[in-house]
Structures are given as structure tokens and as C-alpha cells.
Motif scaffolding. Sequence first.
Motif, PDB file in Angstrom:
ATOM      1  N   GLU A  17       0.827  -1.202   0.000  1.00  0.00           N
ATOM      2  CA  GLU A  17       0.000   0.000   0.000  1.00  0.00           C
ATOM      3  C   GLU A  17       0.864   1.257   0.000  1.00  0.00           C
ATOM      4  OE1 GLU A  17      -3.671   2.269   2.284  1.00  0.00           O
ATOM      5  OE2 GLU A  17      -3.150   0.224   2.884  1.00  0.00           O
ATOM      6  N   ARG A  18       1.919   1.277   0.778  1.00  0.00           N
ATOM      7  CA  ARG A  18       2.809   2.444   0.842  1.00  0.00           C
ATOM      8  C   ARG A  18       3.416   2.742  -0.526  1.00  0.00           C
ATOM      9  NH1 ARG A  18       8.695   2.623   2.720  1.00  0.00           N
ATOM     10  NH2 ARG A  18       9.088   4.842   3.006  1.00  0.00           N
ATOM     11  N   VAL A  19       3.915   1.705  -1.201  1.00  0.00           N
ATOM     12  CA  VAL A  19       4.544   1.896  -2.511  1.00  0.00           C
ATOM     13  C   VAL A  19       3.487   2.299  -3.541  1.00  0.00           C
ATOM     14  CG1 VAL A  19       6.002   0.868  -4.291  1.00  0.00           C
ATOM     15  CG2 VAL A  19       6.374   0.273  -1.899  1.00  0.00           C
ATOM     16  N   ALA A  20       2.320   1.685  -3.485  1.00  0.00           N
ATOM     17  CA  ALA A  20       1.244   2.023  -4.422  1.00  0.00           C
ATOM     18  C   ALA A  20       0.822   3.481  -4.270  1.00  0.00           C
ATOM     19  CB  ALA A  20       0.043   1.106  -4.206  1.00  0.00           C
ATOM     20  N   ARG A  21       0.664   3.920  -3.046  1.00  0.00           N
ATOM     21  CA  ARG A  21       0.229   5.306  -2.839  1.00  0.00           C
ATOM     22  C   ARG A  21       1.310   6.293  -3.302  1.00  0.00           C
ATOM     23  NH1 ARG A  21      -4.683   5.614  -0.886  1.00  0.00           N
ATOM     24  NH2 ARG A  21      -5.550   3.873   0.303  1.00  0.00           N
ATOM     25  N   PHE A  22       2.588   5.942  -3.164  1.00  0.00           N
ATOM     26  CA  PHE A  22       3.665   6.767  -3.708  1.00  0.00           C
ATOM     27  C   PHE A  22       3.487   6.909  -5.217  1.00  0.00           C
ATOM     28  CE2 PHE A  22       7.729   6.834  -5.969  1.00  0.00           C
ATOM     29  CZ  PHE A  22       8.294   7.995  -5.479  1.00  0.00           C
TER      30      PHE A  22
END
Length: 144
Positions: A17-22
Amino acid sequence: MVSVKEFQVTFDCAEPERVARFWCEVLGYVVPPPPEGFATWDDFDRSLPPEHQGSAFACTDPTGVGPRLFFQRVPEGKVVKNRLHLDVRVGTGLVGEERLAVLESECARLLALGAVRVRLLVADEDNESCLVMQDVEGNEFCLD
């Protein structure tokens, strides 16, 4: 012969989720709606067995033109340079100082999101300048 009409780009990562939101912020992508029957992605995630919670996330181009990006949790960390990377095309058609100014401006925006600047590749007789960067988990990409 079959012609492929769609494809997605899949990232192996520790925190999907963190990488996707970036990448949503980088590309102007959006998180698609949760599956039918769930009000939020958190609700859907909580419905999964504990070992699958937080294991994947995705984002899509709101215009429907760009590929879907899919992020999946893997146990191993990144240890070598990517064999494939994304080129974020912010300077298309620009040359010289004008191109560098656009690259630097976008670089500053992405640094604030958690990206890392690696190096500037200066224009030569074959290529225009580009900036090599890393996302929030160290995956290389270029501002081109």
C-alpha cells in the motif's frame, strides 16, 4: 494470432500500500474502488486470512490509458539494480536548460514524497538528460 490489449506492471515490495500510494502521487493514478460488498479496502483487507492481509495493493490510471500497477508483498528485500524500470516522462520534447529545469522541479516534488535522487545523466550526442531516482523502497526509475 492474439493481440494483447492490456497489461499491468507488477512490483515486488515489502509494503504494497505504501509503494502504491507513492506511485499514485507520482503518476496521478488512483486507487480503484474496493470489491463489491466492501465499503473500503481496509474492510476488504480485514476479511482476508491474517497471512494475506496487506499483501497486495493496486492503482490505476483514471483516464484508462496507462497500465494498472500492482504491488505484491514478497519476503525478500531488494538487493540489486532493477532489470526493468519505469521512465516518468516529464520532459518530453524539451532540451537543454529548459529540460533540466522541468526535471529538477519534478525531482523536488518527488523527494517530498519520499523518493531518492540517485544521479543526473547529462545529455550526450544520443540522449537527452534524465534523472535516475528511487521510489520509497529503492526501486529505480528515471525522470525523463
